[in-house]
Design a protein around this motif. Structure first.
Motif, PDB file in Angstrom:
ATOM      1  N   LEU A 184       0.850  -1.187   0.000  1.00 19.04           N
ATOM      2  CA  LEU A 184       0.000   0.000   0.000  1.00 19.04           C
ATOM      3  C   LEU A 184       0.886   1.237   0.000  1.00 19.04           C
ATOM      4  O   LEU A 184       1.974   1.229   0.584  1.00 19.04           O
ATOM      5  CB  LEU A 184      -0.916   0.017   1.227  1.00 19.04           C
ATOM      6  CG  LEU A 184      -2.038  -1.019   1.258  1.00 19.04           C
ATOM      7  CD1 LEU A 184      -2.809  -0.931   2.565  1.00 19.04           C
ATOM      8  CD2 LEU A 184      -2.993  -0.855   0.066  1.00 19.04           C
ATOM      9  N   THR A 222      -3.674   4.243  -4.566  1.00 17.94           N
ATOM     10  CA  THR A 222      -3.800   2.776  -4.597  1.00 17.94           C
ATOM     11  C   THR A 222      -4.161   2.295  -5.997  1.00 17.94           C
ATOM     12  O   THR A 222      -3.730   1.212  -6.419  1.00 17.94           O
ATOM     13  CB  THR A 222      -4.852   2.285  -3.597  1.00 17.94           C
ATOM     14  OG1 THR A 222      -6.117   2.890  -3.882  1.00 17.94           O
ATOM     15  CG2 THR A 222      -4.444   2.625  -2.173  1.00 17.94           C
ATOM     16  N   GLU A 253      -1.270   1.517  -8.326  1.00 22.18           N
ATOM     17  CA  GLU A 253      -0.527   0.282  -8.087  1.00 22.18           C
ATOM     18  C   GLU A 253      -0.875  -0.820  -9.085  1.00 22.18           C
ATOM     19  O   GLU A 253      -0.184  -1.822  -9.176  1.00 22.18           O
ATOM     20  CB  GLU A 253      -0.775  -0.225  -6.665  1.00 22.18           C
ATOM     21  CG  GLU A 253      -0.166   0.643  -5.582  1.00 22.18           C
ATOM     22  CD  GLU A 253       1.348   0.734  -5.686  1.00 22.18           C
ATOM     23  OE1 GLU A 253       1.986  -0.299  -5.974  1.00 22.18           O
ATOM     24  OE2 GLU A 253       1.881   1.838  -5.504  1.00 22.18           O
ATOM     25  N   TYR A 289      -8.394   0.607   4.165  1.00 24.25           N
ATOM     26  CA  TYR A 289      -6.957   0.353   4.098  1.00 24.25           C
ATOM     27  C   TYR A 289      -6.372   0.413   5.503  1.00 24.25           C
ATOM     28  O   TYR A 289      -6.606   1.371   6.246  1.00 24.25           O
ATOM     29  CB  TYR A 289      -6.276   1.397   3.215  1.00 24.25           C
ATOM     30  CG  TYR A 289      -6.864   1.477   1.819  1.00 24.25           C
ATOM     31  CD1 TYR A 289      -6.539   0.526   0.849  1.00 24.25           C
ATOM     32  CD2 TYR A 289      -7.749   2.490   1.474  1.00 24.25           C
ATOM     33  CE1 TYR A 289      -7.079   0.598  -0.428  1.00 24.25           C
ATOM     34  CE2 TYR A 289      -8.295   2.569   0.201  1.00 24.25           C
ATOM     35  CZ  TYR A 289      -7.959   1.625  -0.744  1.00 24.25           C
ATOM     36  OH  TYR A 289      -8.502   1.699  -2.007  1.00 24.25           O
TER      37      TYR A 289
END
Length: 294
Positions: free
Chosen positions: A85, A113, A116, A279
């Motif tokens: 993360l 995020t 990613e 998260y």
């Protein structure tokens, strides 16, 4: 003379750091990259006189350093234990003069995020084009590719991402409502009231980096997420001071234990007001710059 370089550094370090953060996912790394880029010139007592276009010059240097950093062991996603993360960012100031810079640097965690899902090259093209509006000829020069290849990378990135969350943090009052409800549940141990706030297919992502115990794989469905939080609360993992804190420009929660930050919690919702992602960051390396508990 380096006076012009110093001025350029102070005027542009915020923007360049925000660029590097989008690429590396680490604010600490981004700050180091920008400082190292300028330090190399300072050490050579170089100014801007010999640089025809400082903007493209420094963007290229920062992008290349950032892409190299992603391949390094400390930032490599391939060798990372569990879910990677992004590092949460805590940018707070009491100086009115700093507010424009502060707003510029506040990049939503949902956007970070999302990035990613992209390869480093796709990420670079997407960020340069979509976030900074850089023309294709400059992007091609930075990446050492032709413009057609860069357009193809951007098209591939868009297909991977689908609907893109906004870069700016949400400004409505929904997030504080989620945070307040979560804070109450953590304090009382009663998580059932939170159930209806989650989408049925909500996902919880945890990042302990292999340094603290955490869920290695994402936890899916609202019932499993609620069961997870209820379980760790009963085991005492939520003991400490849970404090609402501004994180990546939106309200989140920091759990302090003996004055040390041990957990960061961020919540992401959809247009219906339901929570779709939560998260949990517990990797101590990503909590180094959490503000001290007041």
């Amino acid at each position: 003379m380096t006076t012009d370089l110093e001025q350029y550094y102070h005027e542009n370090k915020s923007n360049l750091t925000a660029l590097s953060y989008r690429l590396t996912g680490s604010w600490v790394e981004a700050e180091d990259i920008v400082q190292e880029t300028f330090l190399a010139m300072f050490e050579n007592a170089a100014g801007l006189e010999h640089i025809r276009a400082p903007g493209p010059y420094f963007r290229r240097a920062v992008v290349n350093r950032s892409l190299n950093a992603i391949q390094s062991p400390r930032l490599s996603r391939e060798t990372y234990f569990g879910t990677w993360l992004p590092e949460p960012v805590f940018l707070q100031t009491s100086h009115a003069a700093d507010e424009p810079i502060l707003r510029e640097e506040q990049i939503s965690y949902a956007f970070m995020t999302m990035l990613e899902h992209l390869s480093p090259q796709e990420r670079a093209v997407f960020v340069l084009r979509e976030s900074f509006g850089i023309e294709y000829d400059e992007i091609a020069s930075i990446l050492g590719k032709n413009e057609a290849a860069c357009r193809k990378l951007l098209s591939r990135a868009r297909k991977k991402l689908g609907p893109v969350p906004p870069e700016s943090p949400p400004s409505d009052q929904i997030v504080p409502g989620w945070v307040s409800a979560f804070l109450k549940a953590a304090r009382t141990g009663e998580f059932a009231p939170l159930l209806e706030m989650f989408n049925e297919d909500a996902v919880m992502w945890s990042d302990g980096g292999g340094k603290v115990r955490s869920a290695i794989h994402p936890i899916t469905s609202r019932k499993r997420i609620i069961a997870f939080w209820a379980g760790i609360t009963k085991k005492g993992s939520m003991e400490g001071d849970l404090v609402p804190t501004l994180i990546n420009g939106q309200e989140g929660l920091v759990l302090y234990r003996n004055g040390v930050a041990v957990k960061v919690i961020l919540i992401e919702g959809d247009h219906t007001g339901h929570i779709v992602n939560i998260y949990l960051i517990t990797n101590p390396d990503k909590l180094i710059h959490v503000p001290a508990k007041k």
